[in-house]
Design a protein around this motif. Structure first.
Motif, PDB file in Angstrom:
ATOM      1  N   THR A   1      -5.719   5.623   3.649  1.00 53.99           N
ATOM      2  CA  THR A   1      -7.244   4.620   3.960  1.00 53.99           C
ATOM      3  C   THR A   1      -7.899   5.497   4.650  1.00 53.99           C
ATOM      4  O   THR A   1      -8.045   5.640   5.273  1.00 53.99           O
ATOM      5  CB  THR A   1      -6.776   3.435   5.138  1.00 53.99           C
TER       6      THR A   1
ATOM      7  N   TYR B   1      -6.270   5.789   8.311  1.00 51.50           N
ATOM      8  CA  TYR B   1      -4.474   5.854   8.409  1.00 51.50           C
ATOM      9  C   TYR B   1      -4.185   7.098   6.761  1.00 51.50           C
ATOM     10  O   TYR B   1      -4.445   6.826   6.313  1.00 51.50           O
ATOM     11  CB  TYR B   1      -4.123   4.124   7.372  1.00 51.50           C
TER      12      TYR B   1
ATOM     13  N   GLY C   1      -0.634   5.877   5.126  1.00 52.71           N
ATOM     14  CA  GLY C   1       0.201   4.812   4.809  1.00 52.71           C
ATOM     15  C   GLY C   1      -0.663   3.777   5.807  1.00 52.71           C
ATOM     16  O   GLY C   1      -1.092   3.252   5.484  1.00 52.71           O
ATOM     17  N   SER C   2       0.897   3.529   6.521  1.00 47.81           N
ATOM     18  CA  SER C   2       0.630   2.862   7.796  1.00 47.81           C
ATOM     19  C   SER C   2      -0.079   3.053   9.197  1.00 47.81           C
ATOM     20  O   SER C   2      -0.326   2.574  10.064  1.00 47.81           O
ATOM     21  CB  SER C   2       1.048   1.871   7.759  1.00 47.81           C
ATOM     22  N   THR C   3      -0.117   4.902   9.266  1.00 44.82           N
ATOM     23  CA  THR C   3       0.298   5.082  10.477  1.00 44.82           C
ATOM     24  C   THR C   3      -1.302   5.629  10.702  1.00 44.82           C
ATOM     25  O   THR C   3      -2.003   6.682   9.563  1.00 44.82           O
ATOM     26  CB  THR C   3       0.998   6.553  10.005  1.00 44.82           C
ATOM     27  N   PRO C   4      -1.683   5.061  11.755  1.00 44.16           N
ATOM     28  CA  PRO C   4      -3.005   6.021  11.928  1.00 44.16           C
ATOM     29  C   PRO C   4      -2.629   7.033  12.282  1.00 44.16           C
ATOM     30  O   PRO C   4      -2.329   7.337  13.002  1.00 44.16           O
ATOM     31  CB  PRO C   4      -3.327   5.068  13.932  1.00 44.16           C
TER      32      PRO C   4
ATOM     33  N   LEU D   1      -9.312   2.859  -0.171  1.00 47.80           N
ATOM     34  CA  LEU D   1      -7.882   3.467  -0.159  1.00 47.80           C
ATOM     35  C   LEU D   1      -8.086   4.084  -1.752  1.00 47.80           C
ATOM     36  O   LEU D   1      -8.482   3.904  -2.511  1.00 47.80           O
ATOM     37  CB  LEU D   1      -6.831   2.049  -1.251  1.00 47.80           C
TER      38      LEU D   1
ATOM     39  N   GLU E   1       1.743  -3.685  -0.168  1.00 46.72           N
ATOM     40  CA  GLU E   1       2.972  -2.559   1.078  1.00 46.72           C
ATOM     41  C   GLU E   1       1.543  -1.739   1.268  1.00 46.72           C
ATOM     42  O   GLU E   1       0.966  -1.381   2.182  1.00 46.72           O
ATOM     43  CB  GLU E   1       3.897  -1.880   0.054  1.00 46.72           C
ATOM     44  N   TYR E   2      -0.007  -1.879   0.703  1.00 43.85           N
ATOM     45  CA  TYR E   2      -0.965  -1.097   0.931  1.00 43.85           C
ATOM     46  C   TYR E   2      -1.841  -1.839   2.135  1.00 43.85           C
ATOM     47  O   TYR E   2      -2.509  -1.595   2.724  1.00 43.85           O
ATOM     48  CB  TYR E   2      -1.822  -0.959   0.094  1.00 43.85           C
ATOM     49  N   LEU E   3      -1.523  -3.003   2.237  1.00 51.39           N
ATOM     50  CA  LEU E   3      -2.605  -3.740   3.328  1.00 51.39           C
ATOM     51  C   LEU E   3      -2.138  -3.784   5.112  1.00 51.39           C
ATOM     52  O   LEU E   3      -1.230  -4.018   5.484  1.00 51.39           O
ATOM     53  CB  LEU E   3      -2.062  -5.442   2.833  1.00 51.39           C
ATOM     54  N   GLN E   4      -3.062  -3.518   4.966  1.00 49.53           N
ATOM     55  CA  GLN E   4      -3.338  -3.063   6.734  1.00 49.53           C
ATOM     56  C   GLN E   4      -4.295  -3.856   7.503  1.00 49.53           C
ATOM     57  O   GLN E   4      -3.646  -3.966   9.073  1.00 49.53           O
ATOM     58  CB  GLN E   4      -3.659  -1.329   7.054  1.00 49.53           C
TER      59      GLN E   4
END
Length: 203
Positions: free
Chosen positions: A80, A97, A99-102, A137, A199-202
């Protein structure tokens, strides 16, 4: 032994202890987790050594705790990012980000005109795909180097702009794969819109 990425090297050696001498102050600029004494840089905490080139003549040396050693963008990773500038050939972004990791550190990326979408690449216009401030994305296609940063693509349908604000300041709503609309003024703006998978929505 040093592991290299686009603009960062991380020590692959054993962890160091607080007070360990790292290098001469002539070789590096002190960053976080270190201190300067009598011309040498020492670790102020136990952890791992990080060297990062930030456009300076000397690399910045820091020490991070093991829990802070972070995921780095890798080829094939979904990231992201935020668009910082555009020109006719590419968009510049900051990767926020993996994946989901900042990410704690700022990594820069480039989306070239030919990597915006999968079809009719010769007809792509950057300013009709992205605007500064857009949240996008993208997928990492190359680690690049210090000058060219990470190369990213938004060619897949699931990739592209996920959050954009209109000139009126409102968050726009996607109305097609290439347009978003302001809910206040109903003005339409061109974008390379992502068909976002759950699965990509943060947000």
């Amino acid at each position: 032994l040093w592991l290299s990425t686009a603009d960062e090297t991380r020590s692959a050696a054993l962890p160091i202890s607080s007070g360990d001498k790292l290098c001469s102050a002539e070789d590096c600029i002190p960053g976080t987790g270190v201190y300067l004494r009598h011309g040498y840089i020492y670790s102020s905490l136990a952890g791992y050594v990080l060297r990062k080139n930030e456009g300076e003549e000397l690399p910045v040396i820091s020490v991070v705790r093991e829990t802070e050693t972070q995921l780095l963008p890798d080829v094939g990773a979904i990231v992201t990012c935020k668009v910082t500038s555009i020109n006719p050939r590419f968009a510049k972004v900051h990767i926020l980000y993996v994946g989901s990791t900042p990410l704690k550190d700022r990594f820069r990326g480039t989306i070239r005109k030919e990597d915006v979408r999968a079809t009719e690449k010769d007809k792509v216009e950057t300013y009709k795909s992205f605007r500064p401030g857009d949240i996008v994305l993208a997928k990492v296609i190359s680690l690049g180097d210090v000058q060219s940063n990470y190369l990213l693509t938004t060619a897949e349908n699931e990739l592209g702009v996920v959050v954009a604000h209109s000139e009126a300041g409102a968050q726009m709503v996607p109305i097609s794969w290439c347009e978003m609309q302001c809910p206040l003024t109903h003005a339409k703006e061109f974008r390379k819109v992502a068909r976002v998978q759950p699965e990509y929505l943060q947000a």
